[in-house]
Design an enzyme around this catalytic site. Structure first.
Site, PDB file in Angstrom:
ATOM      1  N   LYS A 148      10.002 -11.265  13.759  1.00 38.25           N
ATOM      2  CA  LYS A 148      10.609 -11.800  12.547  1.00 38.25           C
ATOM      3  C   LYS A 148      11.734 -10.883  12.123  1.00 38.25           C
ATOM      4  CE  LYS A 148       9.470 -13.446   7.900  1.00 38.25           C
ATOM      5  NZ  LYS A 148       8.374 -13.636   6.903  1.00 38.25           N
ATOM      6  N   PHE A 183      13.371 -15.973   3.965  1.00 43.09           N
ATOM      7  CA  PHE A 183      13.833 -14.593   4.042  1.00 43.09           C
ATOM      8  C   PHE A 183      14.288 -14.184   5.434  1.00 43.09           C
ATOM      9  CE2 PHE A 183      11.034 -14.513   0.359  1.00 43.09           C
ATOM     10  CZ  PHE A 183      11.839 -13.900  -0.580  1.00 43.09           C
ATOM     11  N   GLY A 184      14.112 -15.014   6.433  1.00 40.97           N
ATOM     12  CA  GLY A 184      14.518 -14.587   7.759  1.00 40.97           C
ATOM     13  C   GLY A 184      14.204 -15.630   8.813  1.00 40.97           C
ATOM     14  N   GLY A 226      12.622 -19.176   7.725  1.00 42.28           N
ATOM     15  CA  GLY A 226      12.064 -19.263   6.385  1.00 42.28           C
ATOM     16  C   GLY A 226      13.070 -18.830   5.343  1.00 42.28           C
ATOM     17  N   ILE A 239      12.118 -19.776  17.028  1.00 43.43           N
ATOM     18  CA  ILE A 239      11.016 -20.742  16.917  1.00 43.43           C
ATOM     19  C   ILE A 239      10.749 -21.132  15.468  1.00 43.43           C
ATOM     20  CG2 ILE A 239       9.878 -20.018  19.045  1.00 43.43           C
ATOM     21  CD1 ILE A 239       7.996 -18.312  17.406  1.00 43.43           C
ATOM     22  N   GLY A 240      11.472 -20.555  14.518  1.00 45.62           N
ATOM     23  CA  GLY A 240      11.263 -20.903  13.117  1.00 45.62           C
ATOM     24  C   GLY A 240      12.173 -20.103  12.212  1.00 45.62           C
ATOM     25  N   ASP A 283       1.693 -17.681  -2.232  1.00 44.46           N
ATOM     26  CA  ASP A 283       2.593 -18.643  -1.575  1.00 44.46           C
ATOM     27  C   ASP A 283       1.840 -19.419  -0.489  1.00 44.46           C
ATOM     28  OD1 ASP A 283       4.896 -20.052  -1.057  1.00 44.46           O
ATOM     29  OD2 ASP A 283       5.753 -18.528   0.283  1.00 44.46           O
TER      30      ASP A 283
END
Length: 466
Positions: A46, A28-29, A26, A23-24, A145
């Site tokens: 994640k 880093f993972g 980034g 579903i996504g 961030d």
């Protein structure tokens, strides 16, 4: 695609978490939708590639072990996801972290709402996000961030109104500036659009820098862009970072917040005016935005732009007041019944014209519509213009003859009869009779005179000359 990218759909971790689909993703993972086989609930997992480092890099910034430490420390705080499990999987060479499943991010919601939010939605989000940042700073945590992708809404009818802050991979504990010899090595990740100026200069960050990034986020949500927004290209290119830094330092804040309420510019000025170890006045910022919301007449009702978007889509799919055919309801046609009309729509007194029922408009099924003739319309108009009862007879019009002058003037005409030819000089009836009488009298006198006086002989001209 990143080098670490792999599809783990269908994998079962620790004989409990079954990954259903991605579903996504980034820096880093990846994030997967997963099912808890123990409780049969939906969660988010994640994953990140497992790093092997003899110096125990699992605790380094950017790893899931580092991020999970902040979830454990924050506990059940409002706007923070609940951590369920953390560990590694040697079969897939990944580390994983299991948290509650939340809703869409603000970046995704921007795309659904025309890539910008209304002022009301932006102010409601600002009120919540200031509270979240204040809570993190009270725990001595600096997020470092803040961006649209790391702010998501809750999942469900009630929790869907709550804003959550995610991704603590670059977060750290605030320390005095004297404790830093070098800045943390987080320059390889993040987003330049909403990053603070200290991020570009690779300097340690403090609470004031989170407020600066939050100001960029709110400006972006309302305007849909920032002056240094670029399309395409890598976000970690040195040229793009230098260009963005120059614009952030050189552009006046009034230009950055052009065509926006002054509260956004005041927020950014206040964040930049703070020093590294200053404690921000969060209540001051919240009150400023709340006064703006009150002045604009908005109410904090939790209805966001995407809620109105979904409501309009539902109304288009199923408009109110439409009778669903019986065939769609798996019912025979004989059972179809129209929706009863409201009693308030039925007049209690008859109409003023008191027309009989025979004159009421027929239904389309009984008498189809026909185009009316012009003659019928004229007859109907004449019938409406004529009075129903005549109490007094109409008076006859008198015709008056007016002596015409030398100038040409139109003479009166009778309706329905052709006009009579008129002489050049109009003579009245009395004048004609008098003229005839005078003429007869003159003729009679002339005859009488001739009879009375005998005719004389003419005298000889010759004798007269003598």
């Amino acid at each position: 695609m990143p080098e670490y990218y792999q599809d783990y759909t269908g994998a079962i971790i620790r004989a409990r978490w079954m990954l259903e689909g991605e579903i996504g993703a980034g820096g880093f993972g990846q994030v997967y939708l997963a099912t808890d086989l123990k409780t049969n609930t939906i969660v988010a997992v994640k994953t990140s590639p497992l790093k092997t480092n003899p110096n125990n890099s699992a605790s380094a910034e950017g790893s899931l072990q580092h991020e999970s430490a902040f979830y454990k420390y924050l506990g059940e705080q409002t706007g923070i996801a609940t951590l369920h499990d953390i560990g590694t999987n040697d079969l897939y060479s990944i580390e994983f972290m299991v948290c509650d499943l939340l809703g869409a991010s603000l970046w995704c919601l921007l795309g659904r709402c025309g890539h910008r939010f209304s002022l009301k939605t932006t102010l409601m989000l600002a009120d919540q996000l200031i509270s979240r940042v204040e809570m993190l700073h009270s725990k001595n945590i600096v997020h470092r961030d803040l961006k649209m992708e790391n702010i998501v809404m809750g999942f469900g009818k009630e929790d869907g109104k709550t804003a959550y802050i995610l991704d603590f991979g670059l977060s750290g504990y605030f320390r005095p500036q004297s404790d830093y010899k070098t800045a943390p090595g987080y320059y390889i990740a993040g987003t330049m659009e909403t990053a603070c100026i200290a991020w570009h200069l690779n300097r340690p960050q403090s609470p004031k820098d989170d407020l600066e990034s939050l100001a960029y986020v709110l400006i972006y949500l309302f305007r849909g862009y920032l002056p240094w927004t670029t399309d395409g290209g890598s976000l970690i290119e040195s040229y793009s970072s230098e260009r963005t830094l120059k614009l952030k330092l050189s552009l006046p804040i009034e230009i950055i917040c052009k065509d926006m309420p002054s509260e956004f510019a005041r927020h950014l000025k206040y964040a930049r005016s703070l020093k590294y170890e200053d404690t921000p006045n969060y209540g001051k910022l919240q009150d400023m935005y709340r006064r703006l919301m009150k002045r604009m007449g908005y109410q904090y009702d939790g209805v966001y732009d995407w809620d109105l978007k979904d409501r309009n889509i539902d109304e288009i799919k199923q408009p109110s007041g439409v009778i669903i055919p019986a065939s769609a309801q798996d019912k025979p046609l004989e059972q179809e019944k129209p929706v009863p009309q409201s009693e308030s729509l039925i007049p209690e007194t008859p109409l003023a014209q008191n027309k009989p029922l025979a004159q009421s408009s027929p239904s389309p099924k009984d008498n189809p519509l026909k185009r009316k003739n012009l003659e019928d319309d004229k007859e109907n108009v004449e019938q409406e213009d004529e009075p129903e009862e005549i109490t007094q007879p109409a008076k006859k019009r008198k015709i008056i003859l007016i002596k015409a002058t030398d100038e040409k003037q139109p003479a009166l005409r009778r309706r329905g009869r052709p006009p009579k030819a008129q002489p050049k000089q109009a003579i009245t009836k009395n004048a004609q009779e008098a003229a005839m009488t005078t003429k007869k009298v003159a003729e009679t006198n002339e005859v009488t005179n001739k009879k009375a006086s005998p005719r004389k002989k003419p005298v000889a001209r010759k004798k007269a000359c003598e």
